[in-house]
Design an enzyme around this catalytic site. Structure first.
Site, PDB file in Angstrom:
ATOM      1  N   SER A  64       0.817  -1.210   0.000  1.00  0.00           N
ATOM      2  CA  SER A  64       0.000   0.000   0.000  1.00  0.00           C
ATOM      3  C   SER A  64       0.852   1.262   0.000  1.00  0.00           C
ATOM      4  CB  SER A  64      -0.925   0.011   1.216  1.00  0.00           C
ATOM      5  OG  SER A  64      -1.913  -0.978   1.117  1.00  0.00           O
ATOM      6  N   GLN A  65       0.249   2.343  -0.490  1.00  0.00           N
ATOM      7  CA  GLN A  65       0.842   3.664  -0.432  1.00  0.00           C
ATOM      8  C   GLN A  65       1.160   4.002   1.026  1.00  0.00           C
ATOM      9  OE1 GLN A  65      -1.914   6.556  -1.872  1.00  0.00           O
ATOM     10  NE2 GLN A  65      -0.612   8.314  -1.400  1.00  0.00           N
TER      11      GLN A  65
END
Length: 213
Positions: A64-65
């Site tokens: 994930s970011q």
């Protein structure tokens, strides 16, 4: 595995960027600085590890970011030594962020190839969740409940009732819910019968699959 001043400098820049985007929890920011994200991405993507964006990993999954990791973690309102369940270990980065905050992490991964790879990485990095299980995240870990917090790192089509049951009173479930894009929810268990539901914007995650082992 190696860390160096170049990567540390990039982590500092990333933490500053995430602060500017609204993350204020110092435990979360400190853990982001402490946790080398380049260990959790494929070797060919190390130079991109400290960009604030999601990156591909094996088995058509993503890491994930960093902002999303920080945002979900902040929504848990963590204190050290709390008992936290993570649904969807993935690359292990979110688990490492929780671990480095100082909570007791219980984590589940349904993809066996990813489970094996991340288990090996945790061994190398001396990251020791209380339990790291291969299994169905929708079911949670009832034998280890109740939890102070539960974080789901994949998009759910609905809020799993089994996970709500595994929260302590006062505990929080942070979960993205929806189809191709999801709304981030924080659900606080106010009593055994009453839950407070809050919405925190739209995100995009890989899907949370049921009945997978």
């Amino acid at each position: 595995m190696k860390d160096n001043y170049k990567f540390l400098g990039r982590r500092k820049d990333l933490v500053n960027e995430i602060k500017e985007k609204g993350i204020t929890d110092q435990l979360v920011l400190d853990s982001l600085l402490l946790t080398p994200r380049h260990y959790f991405v494929d070797s060919g993507l190390e130079e991109h590890a400290y960009l604030d964006k999601a990156l591909p990993i094996i088995e058509d999954q993503t890491i994930s970011q960093p902002f999303t990791v920080a945002f979900q973690t902040q929504l848990l309102c963590l204190e050290k030594k709390q008992k936290i369940l993570e649904i969807g270990t993935g690359s292990g980065y979110q688990c490492a962020i929780l671990y480095n905050i100082g909570v007791d992490v219980y984590t589940i991964e349904r993809n066996h190839k990813l489970f094996r790879k991340t288990s090996e990485l945790f061994g190398k990095l001396n990251i020791r969740p209380k339990i790291f299980k291969y299994g169905d995240g929708y079911k949670g870990l009832p034998d280890n409940s109740p939890f102070d917090g539960i974080i789901v790192t994949a998009g759910a089509s609905e809020i799993p009732q089994e996970l709500l049951k595994q929260l302590k009173v006062g505990g929080r479930l942070v979960i993205p819910v929806g189809g191709r894009s999801q709304t981030m929810y924080r659900i606080t268990k106010e009593s055994n019968e009453k839950y407070k539901k809050e919405k925190f914007g739209n995100f995009r995650f890989v899907p949370l699959l049921k009945n997978k082992n």
